[in-house]
Write an enzyme that holds these catalytic residues in place. Structure first.
Site, PDB file in Angstrom:
ATOM      1  N   LYS A 158       0.947  -1.030   0.179  1.00  0.00           N
ATOM      2  CA  LYS A 158      -0.378  -0.308   0.307  1.00  0.00           C
ATOM      3  C   LYS A 158       0.863   1.378   0.128  1.00  0.00           C
ATOM      4  CE  LYS A 158      -2.052   2.983   1.858  1.00  0.00           C
ATOM      5  NZ  LYS A 158      -1.659   4.442   1.520  1.00  0.00           N
TER       6      LYS A 158
ATOM      7  N   GLY B 128       6.523   5.190   8.473  1.00  0.00           N
ATOM      8  CA  GLY B 128       5.792   6.082   8.936  1.00  0.00           C
ATOM      9  C   GLY B 128       6.242   6.710  10.034  1.00  0.00           C
ATOM     10  N   SER B 129       4.587   7.570  10.688  1.00  0.00           N
ATOM     11  CA  SER B 129       4.776   8.914  11.951  1.00  0.00           C
ATOM     12  C   SER B 129       4.459   7.333  13.532  1.00  0.00           C
ATOM     13  CB  SER B 129       3.399   9.622  11.573  1.00  0.00           C
ATOM     14  OG  SER B 129       2.551   8.914  11.869  1.00  0.00           O
TER      15      SER B 129
ATOM     16  N   GLY C 155       2.246   4.156  13.861  1.00  0.00           N
ATOM     17  CA  GLY C 155       3.390   2.892  13.983  1.00  0.00           C
ATOM     18  C   GLY C 155       2.522   2.021  15.169  1.00  0.00           C
TER      19      GLY C 155
ATOM     20  N   GLU D 187       9.422   1.354  11.279  1.00  0.00           N
ATOM     21  CA  GLU D 187      10.393   2.986  11.202  1.00  0.00           C
ATOM     22  C   GLU D 187       9.492   3.485  11.245  1.00  0.00           C
ATOM     23  OE1 GLU D 187      12.470   5.587   9.846  1.00  0.00           O
ATOM     24  OE2 GLU D 187      12.420   4.646   8.307  1.00  0.00           O
TER      25      GLU D 187
ATOM     26  N   CYS E 270      13.797  10.927   7.365  1.00  0.00           N
ATOM     27  CA  CYS E 270      13.630  10.221   8.559  1.00  0.00           C
ATOM     28  C   CYS E 270      15.068   9.809   9.366  1.00  0.00           C
ATOM     29  CB  CYS E 270      13.083   8.351   8.434  1.00  0.00           C
ATOM     30  SG  CYS E 270      14.275   7.415   7.094  1.00  0.00           S
TER      31      CYS E 270
ATOM     32  N   GLU F  95       9.827  15.459  15.627  1.00  0.00           N
ATOM     33  CA  GLU F  95      10.537  15.750  14.079  1.00  0.00           C
ATOM     34  C   GLU F  95       9.386  16.485  13.537  1.00  0.00           C
ATOM     35  OE1 GLU F  95       9.771  12.532  11.903  1.00  0.00           O
ATOM     36  OE2 GLU F  95      11.375  11.532  11.409  1.00  0.00           O
TER      37      GLU F  95
END
Ligand code: TXE
Length: 490
Positions: A184, A237-238, A242, A259, A293, A392
């Protein structure tokens, strides 16, 4: 270069899902608009995948795993991945331009990503038949063999910042290990992944080995991560998403690799080679507009050289221009309006809090007004506890904080919830080793940052940066489990 792509892309350019090797429209016919980050105009439309589409893709993958794909030897799988690597290389011009138009990366960065994808496919293709198990000494009357076996069907949620590279490290490794896959892509970054899936079809991957369902995270993504037919999930992703992904995986008792980004520190000691460091310190945050990232988003500078380094970095920031990604800017636009607003809000809050902007770049005069541009911004000094030092931002925003000694440098570097990457700049080899080995980070660079792309190097985080490792041989092992066979022979 593909002539069609040189022209403005027709807004009615519509992309279907790829399920079981076929182009398949979303089950309810819905489409999502894809906007160009460079100008905000309609670029294409993609299928808005539904839970039914995901179900069909998982079933196609299962059939492939139990059928033609699952029957291939590791060598045959590897050869197909290498063929795909060559097809990607041959298509580099088209993929590069498509990536730039879809996600707003300057052409040179898109090209590096496409080349990186080809290298991932080559790396995992050539590794496929070198992944083997063990023989364990056991009872004298028994032989014990431990096989490395694929999970079965793996689900891959890919973000928008490095679609080609993250597809390569995740789907490339999963396929090499023998899994059938359902991908996806992010809703803002599906076009190149769809094109690569078609290349895979062309080079002879069995139907269903690689399926792509596009669409929204909360529908297609959630349907994939909660599907009981998925045996393992890879997510980048975030942290918030996650958590949702890991929660969904827990319901089905399957594993996940997460990650989730970082707030990586670049630690500069007063004996460092500053001239060598400067371009690297700046590029570590500016690359991909800071939407990386592993971006080096915090500078920790020893107090005696703090002002000098800040001034030198600030001078470089002032010269940076965000601009149209097809005109070789220093940095392109943010991926979408939401990301642009997110970065702007962080900067507004920093100004309200009285933080000092040491150096601010600009937006190129010819940048289209509808694009999602943010000027590169460097703030110094910024207290370690401030939001800007802890969150972040995922944009071209760098902060600098002074430190007095080694112990303080280590405390500050490790002083966020994240732990993905760090760098240490010093000419003292013992200090480099000592400090490097004290970093709570999955990768630590000394006198460099992110050198060489790192396809061969295990990558992943501590804490809020996630868990599990991707890239390198370890990333291949991650997509397997073991089966131990105990044979009585006496
Ligand atoms: O992330 P999301 P967003 C960070 C970065 C950024 C922030 C928000 O700080 O500013 O996250 O970005 C899919 N079930 N990173 O909103 O939501 C979604 O469709 C399953 C860091 O884009 O995590 C997309 O494919 N999937 C990061 C992917 O998750 C879901 C890269 C990432 O989207 C889902 C990107 C759900 N419920 C953002 N909801 C990095 N580590 O490099 C969304 N998705």
């Amino acid at each position: 270069m593909n002539d069609q792509l040189r022209q403005p892309v027709a807004p009615d350019m519509v992309h279907a899902n790829i399920i079981g090797g076929q182009d398949v429209e979303a089950s309810d016919g819905d489409l999502l608009d894809v906007l160009s980050p460079a100008d905000g105009l309609l670029l294409a439309r993609i299928a808005s995948g539904t839970a039914r589409d995901v179900d069909a893709a998982v079933k196609a993958a299962r059939a492939a795993f139990e059928g033609a794909w699952g029957r291939l030897t590791a060598t045959e799988r590897g050869r197909l991945l290498i063929k795909l690597a060559h097809a990607v290389e041959a298509d580099v011009e088209t993929l590069t331009l498509l990536e730039t138009r879809d996600v707003g990366k300057p052409l040179a960065q898109s090209r590096a990503d496409v080349t990186g994808l080809a290298r991932y496919l080559e790396y995992y293709g050539t590794a496929a038949d070198k992944l083997h198990g063990d023989v364990i000494p056991y009872l004298g009357t028994h032989f014990v063999g431990v096989e490395r076996v694929p999970f079965g069907v793996t689900g891959h949620i890919v973000p928008w910042n490095y679609p080609m590279q993250i597809f390569g490290r995740s789907v490339g490794a999963a396929l090499a290990a023998g899994n059938a896959t359902v991908v996806k892509p992010a809703e803002d970054a599906s076009l190149t992944i769809l094109r690569v899936a078609k290349l895979a079809r062309d080079v002879g991957f069995p139907q269903g080995a690689l399926n792509v369902v596009t669409g929204l995270g909360r529908t297609a993504g959630a349907a994939l991560t909660s599907h009981p037919g998925i045996d393992f999930i890879s997510f980048t992703g975030s942290p918030e998403t996650g958590t949702a992904v890991q929660t969904a995986a827990a319901q089905n008792h399957v594993g996940v690799t997460l990650e989730l980004g970082g707030k990586s520190a670049q630690v500069v000691f007063d004996d460092a080679d500053i001239e060598r460091a400067l371009p690297v310190l700046v590029n570590a945050i500016i690359q991909n507009g800071g939407q990386t990232c592993s971006a080096g988003s915090r500078l920790l500078i020893q107090r005696g050289i703090f002002d000098d380094v800040v001034n030198a970095v600030a001078a470089r920031f002032k010269a940076l221009r965000a601009g149209h990604p097809e005109r070789s800017p220093d940095l392109g636009p943010m991926i979408n309006q939401a990301q642009q607003r997110r970065v702007e809000k962080y900067l507004e809050k920093a100004r309200q809090d009285g933080l000092t902007v040491a150096g601010e770049g600009g937006i190129a005069a010819d940048a289209p007004s509808g694009g999602y541009y943010v000027p590169a911004t460097f703030l110094a000094p910024v207290p370690h506890e401030s939001t800007l030092s802890q969150d972040e931002v995922f944009g071209p925003v760098l902060v600098a904080t002074p430190f007095d000694d080694e112990a303080e440098a280590i405390r500050l570097a490790n002083g966020t919830a994240y732990g993905l990457v760090a760098s240490v700049w010093t000419r003292d080899a013992m200090r480099a080793t000592r400090v490097g080995r004290s970093m709570r980070a999955g990768q630590v660079f000394v006198n460099c940052y992110g050198a060489g792309g790192g396809i061969e190097l295990p990558f992943g985080g501590f804490g809020k940066s996630g868990h599990g490792r991707e890239k390198g041989f370890e990333g291949l092992v991650e997509f397997t489990t073991t089966r131990t066979l105990v044979i009585a022979h006496g």
